[in-house]
Scaffold this motif. Structure first.
Motif, PDB file in Angstrom:
ATOM      1  N   ALA A  98       0.842  -1.192   0.000  1.00 51.76           N
ATOM      2  CA  ALA A  98       0.000   0.000   0.000  1.00 51.76           C
ATOM      3  C   ALA A  98       0.880   1.246   0.000  1.00 51.76           C
ATOM      4  CB  ALA A  98      -0.918  -0.001   1.216  1.00 51.76           C
ATOM      5  N   PHE A  99       0.398   2.299  -0.623  1.00 51.36           N
ATOM      6  CA  PHE A  99       1.136   3.558  -0.691  1.00 51.36           C
ATOM      7  C   PHE A  99       0.150   4.713  -0.701  1.00 51.36           C
ATOM      8  CE2 PHE A  99       0.314   2.041  -4.953  1.00 51.36           C
ATOM      9  CZ  PHE A  99      -0.151   3.153  -5.623  1.00 51.36           C
ATOM     10  N   GLN A 100       0.665   5.894  -0.450  1.00 47.74           N
ATOM     11  CA  GLN A 100      -0.196   7.073  -0.376  1.00 47.74           C
ATOM     12  C   GLN A 100      -0.221   7.821  -1.705  1.00 47.74           C
ATOM     13  OE1 GLN A 100       1.163   9.438   2.994  1.00 47.74           O
ATOM     14  NE2 GLN A 100      -0.409   8.521   4.283  1.00 47.74           N
ATOM     15  N   ALA A 101      -1.392   8.377  -1.996  1.00 45.44           N
ATOM     16  CA  ALA A 101      -1.568   9.227  -3.172  1.00 45.44           C
ATOM     17  C   ALA A 101      -2.614  10.285  -2.845  1.00 45.44           C
ATOM     18  CB  ALA A 101      -2.005   8.408  -4.375  1.00 45.44           C
ATOM     19  N   TYR A 102      -2.498  11.434  -3.505  1.00 49.38           N
ATOM     20  CA  TYR A 102      -3.496  12.496  -3.349  1.00 49.38           C
ATOM     21  C   TYR A 102      -4.492  12.345  -4.488  1.00 49.38           C
ATOM     22  CZ  TYR A 102      -5.511  17.142  -2.685  1.00 49.38           C
ATOM     23  OH  TYR A 102      -6.371  18.192  -2.455  1.00 49.38           O
ATOM     24  N   LEU A 106       2.557  15.645   0.918  1.00 51.84           N
ATOM     25  CA  LEU A 106       1.185  15.444   0.439  1.00 51.84           C
ATOM     26  C   LEU A 106       0.182  16.092   1.395  1.00 51.84           C
ATOM     27  CD1 LEU A 106       1.069  11.744  -0.846  1.00 51.84           C
ATOM     28  CD2 LEU A 106       0.983  13.833  -2.216  1.00 51.84           C
ATOM     29  N   GLN A 107       0.480  16.060   2.700  1.00 46.77           N
ATOM     30  CA  GLN A 107      -0.425  16.652   3.687  1.00 46.77           C
ATOM     31  C   GLN A 107      -0.539  18.163   3.502  1.00 46.77           C
ATOM     32  OE1 GLN A 107       1.905  14.361   4.336  1.00 46.77           O
ATOM     33  NE2 GLN A 107       0.629  12.626   4.982  1.00 46.77           N
ATOM     34  N   GLU A 108       0.531  18.793   3.045  1.00 46.48           N
ATOM     35  CA  GLU A 108       0.538  20.248   2.867  1.00 46.48           C
ATOM     36  C   GLU A 108       0.046  20.677   1.490  1.00 46.48           C
ATOM     37  OE1 GLU A 108       4.433  21.380   5.588  1.00 46.48           O
ATOM     38  OE2 GLU A 108       4.722  20.396   3.652  1.00 46.48           O
ATOM     39  N   LEU A 109      -0.185  19.716   0.613  1.00 45.11           N
ATOM     40  CA  LEU A 109      -0.507  20.014  -0.779  1.00 45.11           C
ATOM     41  C   LEU A 109      -1.771  20.854  -0.982  1.00 45.11           C
ATOM     42  CD1 LEU A 109       0.242  19.601  -3.742  1.00 45.11           C
ATOM     43  CD2 LEU A 109      -0.902  17.374  -3.655  1.00 45.11           C
ATOM     44  N   PRO A 110      -2.891  20.607  -0.274  1.00 44.18           N
ATOM     45  CA  PRO A 110      -4.099  21.414  -0.528  1.00 44.18           C
ATOM     46  C   PRO A 110      -3.865  22.913  -0.383  1.00 44.18           C
ATOM     47  CG  PRO A 110      -4.661  19.487   0.767  1.00 44.18           C
ATOM     48  CD  PRO A 110      -3.160  19.511   0.692  1.00 44.18           C
ATOM     49  N   GLY A 111      -3.096  23.323   0.615  1.00 42.20           N
ATOM     50  CA  GLY A 111      -2.824  24.743   0.792  1.00 42.20           C
ATOM     51  C   GLY A 111      -1.986  25.308  -0.328  1.00 42.20           C
ATOM     52  N   VAL A 112      -1.042  24.515  -0.843  1.00 44.10           N
ATOM     53  CA  VAL A 112      -0.202  24.958  -1.948  1.00 44.10           C
ATOM     54  C   VAL A 112      -1.038  25.106  -3.218  1.00 44.10           C
ATOM     55  CG1 VAL A 112       1.814  24.401  -3.356  1.00 44.10           C
ATOM     56  CG2 VAL A 112       1.821  23.892  -0.915  1.00 44.10           C
TER      57      VAL A 112
END
Length: 329
Positions: free
Chosen positions: A3-7, A305-311
């Motif tokens: 398993a891996f993370q993706a946005y 990835l956690q900071e991506l929405p703000g960027v």
């Protein structure tokens, strides 16, 4: 399966929603190469992909991220082997095909470029689509006949990804660069550190009447919109504008006068389906004589990835400065 993370952006009843999800390899799209992604860049098109009005994604869900750099971990393509370091930009990555905001990406080997000599994976994604588009713009200006001896060149939207890299590369080639920005007070010193000899407000590029005083031998314009008309009026005889963006809008009002009285050229820059031979040539320059070292040193920020929405929100609001890359290591 690992398993891996993706946005992932999904279309839900109350609109588009982006969130980090746990995926497995069998959930990735078809392709003959599997890449373990180390870095992906955040581009304006990624911001559009997160907006219903963006109209760059034909069908959701999608993993955005229109560029990536990483390591081949599986390959059925004759040109790539396990362990090869590669870069991918364009070809619908992140809009029509799951993109780089994911620890793994499966895609066509025909879209890949071997990591250029002189660049690390981080540097390649620091350059990414934005820097590659800037380099294509400079290359087209040179091939259209624009030379440093013809006079200064203008870069619009100079604090953005394309603009900041264009300032660096143009100055490295030998041009006298004027940078135009809406962030004049905050970013003038930074733009001069990249190689701009002069920094002006974007309003100073506007011009009235059918023609204006001849100011610029050429221009790199990732903005488009209404200001393009004024820019064309101010290009010197035989000069050219390399147009690659639409952050200022998709339409402009103009006349034929710059084209028929001054021989001005309007050059369309497309980095998505740029021919592979040209693509590799330009990437090779970006790792060598055109390497934008100042922009890479001072203009690159990292996020998770956690900071991506703000960027993503910042980039569509026009608040971004330089380039942000997502670290997936």
């Amino acid at each position: 399966m690992e398993a891996f993370q993706a946005y992932v952006i999904r279309e839900e009843t109350d609109g588009l929603k982006g969130r980090i999800e746990e995926l497995t390899l069998d959930q990735l799209p078809e392709g003959d190469v599997l890449v373990k992604v180390h870095y992906s860049g955040v581009n304006f098109k990624d911001g559009l992909a997160s907006m219903p009005e963006g109209k760059v994604v034909p069908e959701y869900p999608i993993i955005p991220g229109i560029d990536l750099a990483g390591e081949v971990v599986e390959s059925g393509h004759p040109d790539y082997n396990v362990g090869d370091l590669v870069v991918c930009t364009g070809y619908g990555l992140g809009t029509h095909h799951d993109g780089g905001f994911s620890r793994y990406a499966r895609l066509s080997g025909d879209w890949l470029v071997p990591l250029p000599k002189g660049l690390s994976l981080r540097e390649a994604m620091g350059i990414g689509t934005a820097g590659f588009t800037a380099a294509l713009s400079v290359d087209r200006l040179l091939h259209s006949g624009v030379t440093p001896g013809m006079g200064p060149v203008l870069v619009t939207g100079a604090t953005g990804g394309v603009g900041s890299f264009a300032v660096d590369i143009l100055s490295k080639v030998g041009f006298s660069v004027t940078a135009s920005t809406g962030k004049l007070e905050e970013q003038s010193d930074w733009l001069k550190s990249l190689g701009a000899l002069e920094v002006i407000a974007r309003e100073d590029t506007m011009a009235s009447g059918p023609l204006a005083k001849q100011r610029w031998a050429g221009a790199v314009d990732p903005v488009g919109g209404a200001q393009l008309a004024g820019l064309l009026k101010s290009i010197r005889y035989g000069g050219a504008v390399a147009l690659s963006g639409l952050t200022g809008g998709t339409s402009f009002e103009g006349t034929v006068y710059p084209f028929i009285l001054r021989g001005v050229q309007l050059l369309g820059i497309d980095s998505v389906f740029c021919p592979m031979d040209w693509r590799k040539q330009v990437w090779s320059k970006l790792g060598a004589e055109w390497k934008p070292e100042r922009a890479l040193q001072d203009g690159i920020k990292e996020c998770t990835l956690q900071e991506l929405p703000g960027v993503l929100q910042s980039i569509v609001q026009g608040k971004a400065v330089g380039r942000t890359i997502v670290r997936l290591e």
